[in-house]
Every structure is written in structure tokens, then in C-alpha cells.
Enzyme design. Sequence first.
Site, PDB file in Angstrom:
ATOM      1  N   HIS A   1       0.804  -1.233   0.000  1.00 37.82           N
ATOM      2  CA  HIS A   1       0.000   0.000   0.000  1.00 37.82           C
ATOM      3  C   HIS A   1       0.827   1.268   0.000  1.00 37.82           C
ATOM      4  O   HIS A   1       0.270   2.361   0.147  1.00 37.82           O
ATOM      5  CB  HIS A   1      -0.916   0.054   1.221  1.00 37.82           C
TER       6      HIS A   1
ATOM      7  N   LYS B   1      -7.574  13.818   5.011  1.00 35.78           N
ATOM      8  CA  LYS B   1      -6.753  12.605   4.902  1.00 35.78           C
ATOM      9  C   LYS B   1      -5.734  12.670   6.017  1.00 35.78           C
ATOM     10  O   LYS B   1      -5.635  13.683   6.710  1.00 35.78           O
ATOM     11  CB  LYS B   1      -6.058  12.526   3.544  1.00 35.78           C
ATOM     12  N   ARG B   2      -4.932  11.611   6.217  1.00 35.76           N
ATOM     13  CA  ARG B   2      -3.879  11.711   7.222  1.00 35.76           C
ATOM     14  C   ARG B   2      -2.933  12.867   6.872  1.00 35.76           C
ATOM     15  O   ARG B   2      -2.789  13.244   5.712  1.00 35.76           O
ATOM     16  CB  ARG B   2      -3.102  10.399   7.306  1.00 35.76           C
TER      17      ARG B   2
ATOM     18  N   LYS C   1       1.606  14.320   1.247  1.00 38.02           N
ATOM     19  CA  LYS C   1       0.238  14.653   0.832  1.00 38.02           C
ATOM     20  C   LYS C   1       0.073  16.171   0.607  1.00 38.02           C
ATOM     21  O   LYS C   1      -0.906  16.624   0.038  1.00 38.02           O
ATOM     22  CB  LYS C   1      -0.771  14.147   1.860  1.00 38.02           C
TER      23      LYS C   1
ATOM     24  N   THR D   1      -8.243   6.965  -1.574  1.00 41.50           N
ATOM     25  CA  THR D   1      -9.615   6.468  -1.699  1.00 41.50           C
ATOM     26  C   THR D   1     -10.623   7.572  -1.414  1.00 41.50           C
ATOM     27  O   THR D   1     -11.766   7.501  -1.858  1.00 41.50           O
ATOM     28  CB  THR D   1      -9.873   5.267  -0.769  1.00 41.50           C
TER      29      THR D   1
ATOM     30  N   LYS E   1     -14.429   8.771  -3.120  1.00 37.28           N
ATOM     31  CA  LYS E   1     -15.649   9.115  -2.369  1.00 37.28           C
ATOM     32  C   LYS E   1     -16.195  10.462  -2.826  1.00 37.28           C
ATOM     33  O   LYS E   1     -17.404  10.626  -3.045  1.00 37.28           O
ATOM     34  CB  LYS E   1     -15.359   9.131  -0.856  1.00 37.28           C
TER      35      LYS E   1
HETATM   36  C1  26W Z   1       4.403   0.302   9.713  1.00 30.13           C
HETATM   37  C2  26W Z   1       3.713   1.617   9.717  1.00 30.13           C
HETATM   38  C3  26W Z   1       2.735   1.737   8.627  1.00 30.13           C
HETATM   39  C4  26W Z   1       1.405   1.901   8.943  1.00 30.13           C
HETATM   40  C5  26W Z   1       0.474   1.995   7.940  1.00 30.13           C
HETATM   41  C6  26W Z   1       3.129   1.666   7.324  1.00 30.13           C
HETATM   42  C7  26W Z   1       2.212   1.755   6.325  1.00 30.13           C
HETATM   43  C8  26W Z   1       0.883   1.917   6.629  1.00 30.13           C
HETATM   44  C9  26W Z   1      -0.143   1.962   5.532  1.00 30.13           C
HETATM   45  C10 26W Z   1       0.292   1.060   4.400  1.00 30.13           C
HETATM   46  C11 26W Z   1      -0.389   3.335   5.085  1.00 30.13           C
HETATM   47  C12 26W Z   1      -1.633   3.417   4.269  1.00 30.13           C
HETATM   48  O1  26W Z   1      -2.729   3.453   4.792  1.00 30.13           O
HETATM   49  N1  26W Z   1      -1.479   3.497   2.952  1.00 30.13           N
HETATM   50  C13 26W Z   1      -2.579   3.907   2.122  1.00 30.13           C
HETATM   51  O2  26W Z   1      -3.307   2.780   1.661  1.00 30.13           O
HETATM   52  C14 26W Z   1      -4.469   3.183   0.952  1.00 30.13           C
HETATM   53  C15 26W Z   1      -5.257   1.940   0.617  1.00 30.13           C
HETATM   54  O3  26W Z   1      -4.597   1.176  -0.333  1.00 30.13           O
HETATM   55  C16 26W Z   1      -4.082   3.981  -0.286  1.00 30.13           C
HETATM   56  O4  26W Z   1      -5.256   4.428  -0.905  1.00 30.13           O
HETATM   57  C17 26W Z   1      -3.220   5.174   0.102  1.00 30.13           C
HETATM   58  O5  26W Z   1      -2.752   5.827  -1.046  1.00 30.13           O
HETATM   59  C18 26W Z   1      -2.046   4.712   0.950  1.00 30.13           C
HETATM   60  O6  26W Z   1      -1.325   5.830   1.450  1.00 30.13           O
END
Ligand code: 26W
Length: 767
Positions: A328, A506-507, A512, A614, A618
Site C-alpha cells: 500500500h 486525509k492523514r 500529501k 480512496t 468518495k
Molecule cells: C508500519 C507503519 C505503517 C502503517 C500503515 C506503514 C504503512 C501503513 C499503511 C500502508 C499506510 C496506508 O494506509 N497506505 C494507504 O493505503 C491506501 C489503501 O490502499 C491507499 O489508498 C493510500 O494511497 C495509501 O497511502
Amino acid sequence: MNFRKKQFLEDVSHILAADYATDLAQATRKELYNAVGKAVMQETYPDRKTEDGKKRCGYFSAEFLMGRAIFNNLMNLGILSDVSDALASVGRDLNAFEEVEDAALGNGGLGRLAACYLESAASMGLPLDGYGIRYRYGLFRQTFKDGYQHEEGDDWLKWGDPWSVRVERDAVVVEFADLKVKAVPYDTPIFGYRNGVVNNLRLWSSEPVQAFDFEAFNEMKGENKAKENFDATKICDVLYPNDNTMVGKILRLRQQYFMVSASLQDILRKQKAAGKDLLQLDRDYCFQLNDTHPVIAIPELMRLLQKEGHTFEEAFGVCAKVFNFTNHTIMAEALEKWDSLAIADILPDVYEQIVACQKRLEGEGLDPEKYFIIREGIVHMANLAIYVAAKVNGVAEIHTNILKRETFKNWYELYPEKFVNITNGITPRRWLLLNNPRFAELIDSRIGTGWHTDLKEISKIKPYIADMLPAFRVIKEENKRKLAAYIKEHEGVEIPENFIFDVQVKRLHEYKRQLLNALSILYFYYGIKDGSIRDFPPTAFIFGAKAAPGYYMAKAIIKFINEVANLVNSDEEVSAVMRVVFVQNYNVSYAEKIVCAADVSEQISMAGMEASGTSNMKFMLNGTVTLGTMDGANVEICEEAGAENEYIFGATVEEVATVRRFYWPLEIVGQDPSLKRALDAMIDGTFPDETGSLKKLYESLTTGHSPDRYLVLLDFADYVRVKEELLRDYGSDEFWTKCLLNTAAAGKFSSDRSVKEYADLIWHIGC
Ligand code: 26W
């Protein structure tokens, strides 16, 4: 679901009497909420289809960002208005449950995607179950004080959780070298949309082992027992609040192992009880690993199979068939790596399996510089996943291409057939039917309800767009009015409802580029003040975002935007045409209110950085144009809706790659006095900077080894140009037509489509 009002009210009354010694008239809101939830649970229990012998997929995820369950469940069961009417008939109000806490057991995109996928699979009758962790506290609650973010624990169970059932009989013991823990599952039904299907979300909770397994407890030494009780509950205490940054905390590794070990033990135990050959596990199961967080499931399944007497090679063969891996993010700091010693220390038998994988990989005669799982004392979880898994996928076309070309280039050369793209999606039930019911009705009135379960059909509104415009505008105005009232109440900021609602939610992350948005606002502000910008279209800039508590720059950006908001909102002249608000504690429920009220969807990440996004989908579905870069799913949004119906700016991935090599942002600032003025506001005393964080923010853009890593200043001029163009286009029939063309073109972005692709290409279920 067949609804009988009398029966329902009787059920609720009985539960109120038995559990709370009260009745329909006297019950508090919380009591009533729990009784209504339990009544629905009990009425729907017989409908649940149990194991029908078909292959199932387990979606392994450290995060499920479910949001509020009640309205979605009642809608999917087809009894939302029935329950509302029944409660009204006894003088109670279903809307009172708007105060129920969200289940925020996720950080952002990845966790919400998991929730959409569960809903879609159930709605399409696909056998998909979620497996994760029942955190005691979800993602922190956010407030602002003097513009700074503060975090509080999220006690999401405050209102109770009538939707889950504790399944004591399925409890298992999870063993660490220094600790044994009891894992108890809580099952939450996932109701398909009006199809009678119920899938399951199984979240594991950690407890002391003592009362459960005396033998295990008695083996422990005296002083260990107290420690054990403490550590066991701690495992599931809280969701790690990081998004896209890996923090190498052992407790997080424990969480990951705890959830996958419990899930796999549970599944293998059932297979054995049914007399199944574990080497043929792939006939009954496959598992989707949601990013690297659950990847330790691979060596764990190898260990468990060998414990049952199978060889490493046999176990490897099973894993190669059942596991699949979704990536992701391409952010280097998010790719999980664990210290070998740490894993060896707390999970020696699992570490042994990882070493065996590394040895096996070495035996393939490949270049060890290119292909490794363990190197220099570090375990690379993504490499482990790619080596073993059957399929590896990215989450949007551009993202999968970057994985193939860059991030996992070597692996792609070795296993090209493993790599597939599955573009993300969102469920149109929660994200249009539920959050924007009047717009949904308007669509129904023209093309019927087929789009509820086949979103491609929404393109049928195209011929009716001109005739839908007036009603669409009225609905949007109404949604804006409601959002403005909510913001007034919760944030204390007044937003005139005739303003354009320009939204970025968003976060909070540097990539971003919320900062780019903020700088453009300052640019407009000074332009209005000095008269160089005239007749500025009245606009409210709305932000919502949580920053990871340890992410210094993200917190500095929040402070900056809050100070910009103060400056703008308290300026009599400018606030006549501009407002800025950063809403607190942005979450799924807030998103539902915001998404249906937005006029502009800001999707402005540096090209190449946002895997998919995402929220962009929406907003699109709800009839909003995108102001964005050619990044993530924005690219496919343009393909579907036509780029002429979006507002696209900025460097492309290819341009980013070349520019970044010899990028000197101060040169750009030097040539653009209005940009310089906006930037200088960070350091010239315009804003209080009690902690010096705004200065640090300024420095991150202008000085150091690689200033302005995310090319904010490079894209600034083009961004402002296109943004002004958009704001000036606003309000014309042409503009509103673009909005509805976006809705009409959103068919591809249903999570029904995504899940169907997973089912066909990866899981081979539901055929
Ligand atoms: C290990 C720490 C950590 C925590 C969360 C690393 C990575 C994450 C996630 C992978 C971050 C995340 O939410 N990524 C998002 O995933 C969405 C669903 O696929 C995408 O639409 C977003 O672009 C992406 O940033």
C-alpha cells in the site's frame, strides 16, 4: 430481513429488562442502543449461513477502520426506516445514536479499505472473513489547543459493542519465548446489502492465560506470573498511530504475531477436527496479507505445519499457495524491517523459519545482492512476502507500475507473473446511499436502483444530467448547510453556506502536501489584502487530518494551518470572501458529513507518492471535481471522467524523477515574490511560534541536504493557477455538469469491482 415491528419492540423490551432492569420509556440512550443492537443480532442469527464447504479467504489486517456500525447494518438489512419508525412509535429517536463512537481500529486508507472490502464481499456473496486485533483503544482522539494537536485515548467501547460476540470456545494460546497469552476472538457479523449473506470479522483480544490454561500458568515461575498478566493484556491495548512510518517497537511485533498465530491456530484446529489434510489447506482457504503488518503469518504457518509432522518443503509449498500480499505504499520508511535479534529473541521458532526461507532463497543461485530476506541482521518483511506469496499486488495502475519498475524491480524481473494490479475501490452503500440519501434518491428516480449493487450502472444518469442539475444543487446546498452547522457547533467557526467548500481530508503527511494548500491560502490572503486579487470567489478551505504523535513536521503543519485560519477568519475584509477551518478529530463519521458537502476535492500529493488514495473516489462519487496531481487513482479518475472534467496540475512522475536530481527550491522562491511573501510568514513574526516549529517547517522547505523533499515550491505556481481557474469556474451550469459527470464516471471505483478482481485473479473463490 423480514421486519416485524411488534416482535422487534418486544425483543428490545426484553433485553432492556434483562440486561438493564429498565424499559423503552426509561432506558438511557446507551441502554437503548445496546438493546437495539442485540435485538438485531438475535433476529439475524438464524439467517447466518454457516460453513457451506466452499473455499474462503481470510483477510489478515492489523487495521479495520469500520466507523459506526448501526446505520450501515440497518441499511444493509433493509430495516433502517422500519427501526426508525418503530422507535418513533414509542417516542424514541434513532438519530440519537449519531453520538455512538466510531470503531476507529485503523489509521487511514489501509484500514478503511479493509472495511469497504468486507462490506463489498458480503454484498456480493463472496466468502471473505476479516481477521485482526480488538484494540482496547483505537486511533487517538484529536483536539487542538493554541493550534497544536493534542491526543487523548479513544475509548471506543464507551457505548458498548452490541455487534460483537465473544467466542470463548475458540480461544487459543499464543506463545512467545518469554510469555504465553490467551487469545479470545470477538466475532462481528458483516451484513451483505439486502442479500441475506453474513460474513465475519474476527478480532482477537489478549488475556492472561492463567484461568484458561492452568498447566501453562503453573509452568511459570512465581515472579513471572504477575508480569505475565500485565504483559498479556498490554498486547491489545492500543492501535499504533503511525501511518506510513515504521516504528520498530517490540510490542508492535508482538501484536502482529499474536493476531496471525491465533487466526492460523484456530483455522488449522478446525481443519484437523474436520479430518482435512493440512497439506491441502489451499482447497479450503487462502489469505490476503494487508501490507507487511501480518506477513509474519508466513513463517508461523510453516512452523505450525511442521509441528504437525510435515517437512519444511511441504510447509513452504502450502504457504506458496495460500498467501497473497498487497503493498500500500512505496515510502521507504514504511516498509517493515525488523531486527533479526529481536525476532530471534521473542519468537525463536518463527525466526528459524525465516532463516530457512533465506537459506532456500540462497539455494536458488540468484544474486544475493538483489535477492535477500535477511541481510546485515535485518529481516525485510516485504521481501519475505514476495518470495513466498502466490500473488503480489499494488493498489492503482501507476502504483503497481512503480512497484514493478522501482520498488520491487529485482523481484519483478524474477517473478513477473506474480505481480498484478487491483485498483482500490469504496463501497457505494456507505459512501453514497448512507451518507447522501437525497442524492441517492435523485439518482434512483432517473435510473432505478441497479447501481446500488452494480455501480457501473451509474453511468446511465448521463442523459439526465442537465435535467438533474437543479435538484442536485439543492441537495448539495442542503448538505453544505448541515455541515456548516455541525462545524459551527464543534469547531466554533462560522462558514457561510454560499461559499465554495474546498476540502482536503486525509492523514497529515508531508507527501500529501497539506502545506501546499495552506501556502496557496496565504497567497490568496495577501493578494486580496494588497488588491492584486479582486473578486475572489467566496471560499471556505476545510481541512481534516490527524498527525502521528511522533511526527514533528506533520504537527508543525497543523499548527501552521491553524494559525493561517486565525489570521484569515479574524480579518474583517478577507473573511468576507474566505474562511479556513481545520476540523478536530477527523474520522469516518466526520468524513460521511464532509464528502457529500464538498465542492472541491483536493488530491495534491507529489506525483508517485500516493499509492492510490480512496477519498478521491468518495468525493467523485458524490459529485465533486478533483483538484489534483497525476498521482495514485487520480490518474484513473481522469481516464474515467475525462481530464477536462478535473483540475490537474503539477509535475508528473517522470518530471519529478528528473527535477529532483538537481532541485534548488530557493531559486524558485527568488523568482516569485508572492510565494516568498507567503513563505516568509512562517518566520517573520506574523504567527506566534512558541515552540519554533514553524521555523523548522520553513527550514525543511529551504535548507539542508535535500530541501523541500516533496516539491511543494516547484508545484506552487501551477497549483495556484489551476486552483484559481477552478474557483472562477464554480457555479456555472458547466461546472455543475462536470460534477455530475464525475458521479456518472465513478462506476469503476466501487469496491465491489475491486473485490471481484481479487476473487477472480487471486483468491479463486466464489466461482
Ligand atoms: C508500519 C507503519 C505503517 C502503517 C500503515 C506503514 C504503512 C501503513 C499503511 C500502508 C499506510 C496506508 O494506509 N497506505 C494507504 O493505503 C491506501 C489503501 O490502499 C491507499 O489508498 C493510500 O494511497 C495509501 O497511502
